[in-house]
Scaffold this motif. Structure first.
Motif, PDB file in Angstrom:
ATOM      1  N   ILE A 307      49.630  30.578  14.226  1.00 33.82           N
ATOM      2  CA  ILE A 307      49.464  32.009  14.052  1.00 33.82           C
ATOM      3  C   ILE A 307      50.816  32.660  14.785  1.00 33.82           C
ATOM      4  O   ILE A 307      51.592  33.295  14.165  1.00 33.82           O
ATOM      5  CB  ILE A 307      48.361  32.408  14.663  1.00 33.82           C
ATOM      6  N   PRO A 328      49.617  33.518   9.167  1.00 31.67           N
ATOM      7  CA  PRO A 328      48.783  34.576   9.931  1.00 31.67           C
ATOM      8  C   PRO A 328      47.373  34.360   9.500  1.00 31.67           C
ATOM      9  O   PRO A 328      46.629  34.838  10.148  1.00 31.67           O
ATOM     10  CB  PRO A 328      49.450  35.684   9.659  1.00 31.67           C
ATOM     11  N   ASN A 331      43.581  30.641   9.665  1.00 35.07           N
ATOM     12  CA  ASN A 331      42.242  30.233  10.412  1.00 35.07           C
ATOM     13  C   ASN A 331      41.385  31.478  10.696  1.00 35.07           C
ATOM     14  O   ASN A 331      40.555  31.509  11.404  1.00 35.07           O
ATOM     15  CB  ASN A 331      42.606  29.688  11.781  1.00 35.07           C
ATOM     16  N   VAL A 380      37.108  45.983  18.177  1.00 35.77           N
ATOM     17  CA  VAL A 380      38.383  46.491  18.563  1.00 35.77           C
ATOM     18  C   VAL A 380      39.617  45.742  17.784  1.00 35.77           C
ATOM     19  O   VAL A 380      39.598  44.491  18.342  1.00 35.77           O
ATOM     20  CB  VAL A 380      38.556  46.633  20.045  1.00 35.77           C
ATOM     21  N   GLY A 381      40.334  46.310  16.946  1.00 34.30           N
ATOM     22  CA  GLY A 381      41.399  45.583  16.272  1.00 34.30           C
ATOM     23  C   GLY A 381      40.816  45.391  15.041  1.00 34.30           C
ATOM     24  O   GLY A 381      40.148  44.187  14.797  1.00 34.30           O
ATOM     25  N   GLY A 383      42.245  44.158  12.086  1.00 31.96           N
ATOM     26  CA  GLY A 383      43.128  43.485  11.240  1.00 31.96           C
ATOM     27  C   GLY A 383      42.538  42.420  10.393  1.00 31.96           C
ATOM     28  O   GLY A 383      41.343  42.481  10.065  1.00 31.96           O
ATOM     29  N   ASN A 384      43.111  41.307  10.105  1.00 30.43           N
ATOM     30  CA  ASN A 384      42.729  40.205   9.238  1.00 30.43           C
ATOM     31  C   ASN A 384      41.282  39.453   9.837  1.00 30.43           C
ATOM     32  O   ASN A 384      40.271  39.545   9.091  1.00 30.43           O
ATOM     33  CB  ASN A 384      43.584  38.875   9.155  1.00 30.43           C
ATOM     34  N   VAL A 406      46.151  51.775  14.309  1.00 28.12           N
ATOM     35  CA  VAL A 406      46.512  52.184  12.961  1.00 28.12           C
ATOM     36  C   VAL A 406      45.416  52.602  11.990  1.00 28.12           C
ATOM     37  O   VAL A 406      44.268  52.052  12.379  1.00 28.12           O
ATOM     38  CB  VAL A 406      47.198  51.079  12.406  1.00 28.12           C
ATOM     39  N   HIS A 433      39.846  41.837  18.763  1.00 30.75           N
ATOM     40  CA  HIS A 433      40.662  41.161  17.740  1.00 30.75           C
ATOM     41  C   HIS A 433      41.921  41.862  17.649  1.00 30.75           C
ATOM     42  O   HIS A 433      42.465  41.889  16.483  1.00 30.75           O
ATOM     43  CB  HIS A 433      39.946  41.100  16.362  1.00 30.75           C
ATOM     44  N   VAL A 434      42.344  42.428  18.773  1.00 30.65           N
ATOM     45  CA  VAL A 434      43.713  43.081  18.795  1.00 30.65           C
ATOM     46  C   VAL A 434      44.761  41.908  18.895  1.00 30.65           C
ATOM     47  O   VAL A 434      44.593  40.898  19.236  1.00 30.65           O
ATOM     48  CB  VAL A 434      43.861  44.204  19.934  1.00 30.65           C
ATOM     49  N   GLY A 436      48.739  40.460  20.495  1.00 35.64           N
ATOM     50  CA  GLY A 436      49.053  40.432  21.804  1.00 35.64           C
ATOM     51  C   GLY A 436      50.328  41.116  22.273  1.00 35.64           C
ATOM     52  O   GLY A 436      50.851  40.963  23.339  1.00 35.64           O
ATOM     53  N   SER A 462      40.674  37.076  21.062  1.00 37.57           N
ATOM     54  CA  SER A 462      42.311  37.151  20.536  1.00 37.57           C
ATOM     55  C   SER A 462      43.216  36.744  21.563  1.00 37.57           C
ATOM     56  O   SER A 462      43.731  35.721  21.097  1.00 37.57           O
ATOM     57  CB  SER A 462      42.132  38.703  20.632  1.00 37.57           C
ATOM     58  N   VAL A 488      40.059  32.683  25.313  1.00 34.19           N
ATOM     59  CA  VAL A 488      41.252  32.837  25.547  1.00 34.19           C
ATOM     60  C   VAL A 488      41.656  33.401  26.855  1.00 34.19           C
ATOM     61  O   VAL A 488      40.747  34.203  27.373  1.00 34.19           O
ATOM     62  CB  VAL A 488      42.268  33.843  24.316  1.00 34.19           C
ATOM     63  N   HIS A 515      40.056  27.983  23.889  1.00 36.14           N
ATOM     64  CA  HIS A 515      41.087  28.557  22.909  1.00 36.14           C
ATOM     65  C   HIS A 515      40.842  27.600  21.399  1.00 36.14           C
ATOM     66  O   HIS A 515      41.909  27.106  21.049  1.00 36.14           O
ATOM     67  CB  HIS A 515      42.475  28.468  23.319  1.00 36.14           C
ATOM     68  N   ILE A 516      39.731  27.459  20.914  1.00 38.35           N
ATOM     69  CA  ILE A 516      39.362  26.945  19.580  1.00 38.35           C
ATOM     70  C   ILE A 516      38.754  27.812  18.528  1.00 38.35           C
ATOM     71  O   ILE A 516      38.230  27.342  17.641  1.00 38.35           O
ATOM     72  CB  ILE A 516      38.242  25.771  19.953  1.00 38.35           C
TER      73      ILE A 516
END
Ligand code: NAI
Length: 632
Positions: A307, A328, A331, A380-381, A383-384, A406, A433-434, A436, A462, A488, A515-516
């Motif tokens: 990613i 992106p 996964n 939070v976040g 996105g995808n 956004v 899920h923001v 970095g 994230s 993470v 981190h899986i």
């Protein structure tokens, strides 16, 4: 195109124009129901091989195979249908060239006209230009032998057949066996090209004028129009860090040479390995620095089979005309599923109960254990990952709230929060899920944990820098936060051998995973297929859709036109210069696309006329040009 520049081309049939030896295929067909099928097929193949390597006189090799095979006409009809499906890829891709030059292309083979003719016609070539043997069949269409007068039944027959063609001017032979080489040795051809796309016969390669991996390389050698401007077999893809086999096979299917390695390479090693590489595939560990890129003279694109792209100096890649792609979304689903599972596990304090039971402690209790139905999930976040989680969580009966910097469209019944604080104050479970970006460092620290509801749960799948873990450990100890799932970390071990340290070790109702979040076999395969598709598309069409560092252009397939791809530093006036040059050469533009980003501009022009060297030179020397490429 100056037609005199095209030589007369003699092409061998078996293992050259087609991928296989026709008589071997015939054996499989004729003996398909024979009890000793395997043995007989192997016997035929062994005789074919001996003949091709020059270890058995050709005449004997042919005769002994036919004595065993005795094919009827019906078998031959079936065989040609099979062989049509086995045309060598590089000839099939360049069939437009073959059709356009059919008058100067001859197929000379010691095989048989009866099955060669239909395959040759299928490729747009002329059956009249085939020189081969002929079968004799009885009135009942059974095998009766071969036409003996034909020189091709004999050793050295190809040279005799070529002599009979009385060709004038330059004559070249493309083949894979000793009998093809004999044509040049008899002085009837100027050059012998040994094709290794289907087989490699070392004894033949040594005497060849040139060894080619595909027909594209032959066309390239003569600067003849080919399906792609650069022979695919000359494209080398280096795939590091155990990129999924789906990528290896996708790139190999395109005809690229693929080198796959399981480890990452250090900067110096990579700088040394990269000179001949056209496509580079990496995951998160290989660093692509300017020092590496400087040595990468042939590099067209980098595929990050992951990613993130922080391991790549994107500005340097753009400045050197190297397009970068990543995966992106591949996964997304894996992360969402793990997050959902963990939400349920934390709400039920499952891991705690499981750890106790492993220690022999039976602790049956409903205390602190809840359903997720009707609970408020704060994402939070959005996105995808965040937005997909929103849908699945709603399906479990959760009330979804989200916050994104956004303005995002709320999916289903999800409710938008105006601020992060508002979300933190209102939710039972908060999941991050923001991305970095630097400003997201410690987005969740003591102050934010304080704002959260008493007994709330926190998940971070994230980035490791988003949560202040010592503040989280405090809040967990104080009982303010009832549970957490962390995938993470600010400092993650570089390999599986290194020990992991964290303030959270041993805490109850805390799920720690290495981190899986995105690590599933499906995701790996999706990534392999997706990124390799992007690389191939870029090579074949110039399309940059979803590139990380190039202006994004999605291009239609190229139809009967030439495509000029011009990448330049983003300064004004380049488009006008390109069009000025094309106008001066009276070249008509069929379609044109221009897109820029802060650093570079990318102009794609489809033109309908053959261009000459002069045009290419002028376009390449427009000031600020980074890279110029032509597709046919
Ligand atoms: P995305 O880029 O589609 O979504 C991120 C969203 O966060 C965007 O909508 C952005 O506007 C928003 N955002 C950024 N900063 C924010 C802030 N301070 N407050 C609120 N919203 C903010 O990314 P995607 O694909 O959804 O991935 C999300 C995260 O998950 C990324 O950090 C990615 O690296 C990570 N990830 C982790 C994996 C794992 O194995 N644990 C696997 C895949 C992704």
């Amino acid at each position: 195109m100056d037609m005199t520049a095209i030589p007369q081309i003699i092409i061998d049939f078996d293992s050259t124009l087609i991928q296989v030896e026709a008589l071997d295929e015939l054996a499989a067909l004729v003996f398909r129901r024979h009890p000793k099928r395997r043995q007989l097929v192997a016997q035929i193949a062994a005789i074919t091989k001996q003949g091709m390597e020059g270890k058995l006189p050709f005449e004997r090799s042919l005769q002994s195979r036919l004595d065993l095979l005795k094919p009827a006409r019906a078998d031959i009809l079936k065989l040609s249908a099979i062989l049509k499906q086995k045309v060598t890829s590089s000839f099939w891709r360049n069939r437009e060239f073959l059709r356009a030059n059919r008058d100067r292309i001859y197929i000379v083979s010691s095989g048989f006209e009866e099955y060669i003719g239909p395959v040759v016609e299928h490729l747009g070539l002329k059956p009249q230009n085939v020189r081969a043997n002929r079968f004799r069949f009885s009135a009942r269409q059974l095998y009766q032998g071969v036409e003996k007068k034909n020189p091709l039944t004999k050793t050295g027959g190809k040279a005799v057949a070529v002599k009979g063609l009385k060709l004038k001017g330059e004559v070249v032979v493309i083949g894979d066996g000793v009998t093809d080489l004999e044509i040049r040795e008899a002085g009837l051809a100027t050059k012998f090209f040994a094709l290794t796309e289907n087989v490699r016969r070392e004894s033949v390669l040594q005497s060849a004028d040139k060894v080619i991996k595909s027909f594209d390389e032959f066309l390239y050698e003569y600067r003849l129009p080919m399906r792609f401007s650069y022979p695919k077999s000359k494209i080398t893809a280096l795939l590091l860090e155990g990129v999924h086999p789906a990528a290896v096979s996708a790139l190999e299917a395109e005809g690229y040479g693929v080198i796959a390695a399981s480890d990452a390479l250090g900067e110096q090693e990579l700088a040394e390995a990269i000179e001949e590489v056209s496509l580079l595939g990496i995951r998160s560990k290989t660093k692509i620095t300017d020092k590496v890129l400087k040595r990468a003279k042939r590099l067209m694109a980098v595929g990050a089979f992951c990613i993130g792209t922080e391991q790549i100096d994107l500005a340097a890649a753009s400045a050197r005309g190297v397009c970068v792609f990543n995966a992106p979304f591949s996964n997304t689903r894996s992360v969402v599923e793990l997050a959902l599972g963990e939400i349920i596990m934390l709400m039920r304090r499952t891991f705690e109960a499981s750890v106790k039971l492993h220690q022999g402690v039976w602790h049956k209790s409903a205390a602190g254990s809840y359903e997720v139905r009707g609970k408020r999930l704060g994402i939070v976040g959005y996105g995808n990952i965040g937005s997909q989680l929103s849908i699945l969580a709603e399906n479990l009966g959760m009330e979804v709230y989200f916050y994104d910097v956004v303005d995002k469209l709320a999916l289903g019944n999800a409710r938008k929060c105006a601020t992060l604080d508002e979300l933190l104050k209102s939710c039972d479970i908060v999941t991050l899920h923001v991305d970095g970006r630097a400003s997201n460092r410690n987005l969740i620290a003591a102050k934010q944990l304080d704002l959260m509801r008493a007994g709330a749960i926190l998940l971070n799948l994230s980035r490791g820098t988003i949560v202040d873990l010592s503040a989280l450990a405090q809040a967990l100890k104080a009982g303010k936060i009832a549970g957490a799932s962390i995938d993470v970390f600010p400092r993650e071990p570089k390999s599986n051998k290194e020990r992991f340290e964290s303030d959270l070790l041993g805490m109850p109702n805390v799920i720690l995973t290495p981190h899986i979040g995105g690590s599933t076999l499906e995701a790996q395969e999706n990534i392999g297929a997706y990124v390799s598709r992007k690389l191939v598309e870029y090579v074949n069409t110039g399309g940059t859709f979803f590139s990380v560092n190039f202006p994004q252009i999605q291009l239609p397939a190229l139809e009967k036109a030439h495509r000029l791809l011009h990448l330049h530093r983003n300064v004004p006036g380049i488009l006008a210069k390109i069009n000025g040059i094309l106008a001066a050469h009276r070249i008509n533009i069929l379609g044109q696309h221009l897109k820029t980003n802060e650093q570079v501009g990318y102009v794609i022009t489809d033109v309908n006329k053959s261009y000459n060297k002069q045009v290419i030179e002028e376009l390449s020397s427009i000031p600020h040009t980074i890279k110029f490429r032509v597709l046919y």
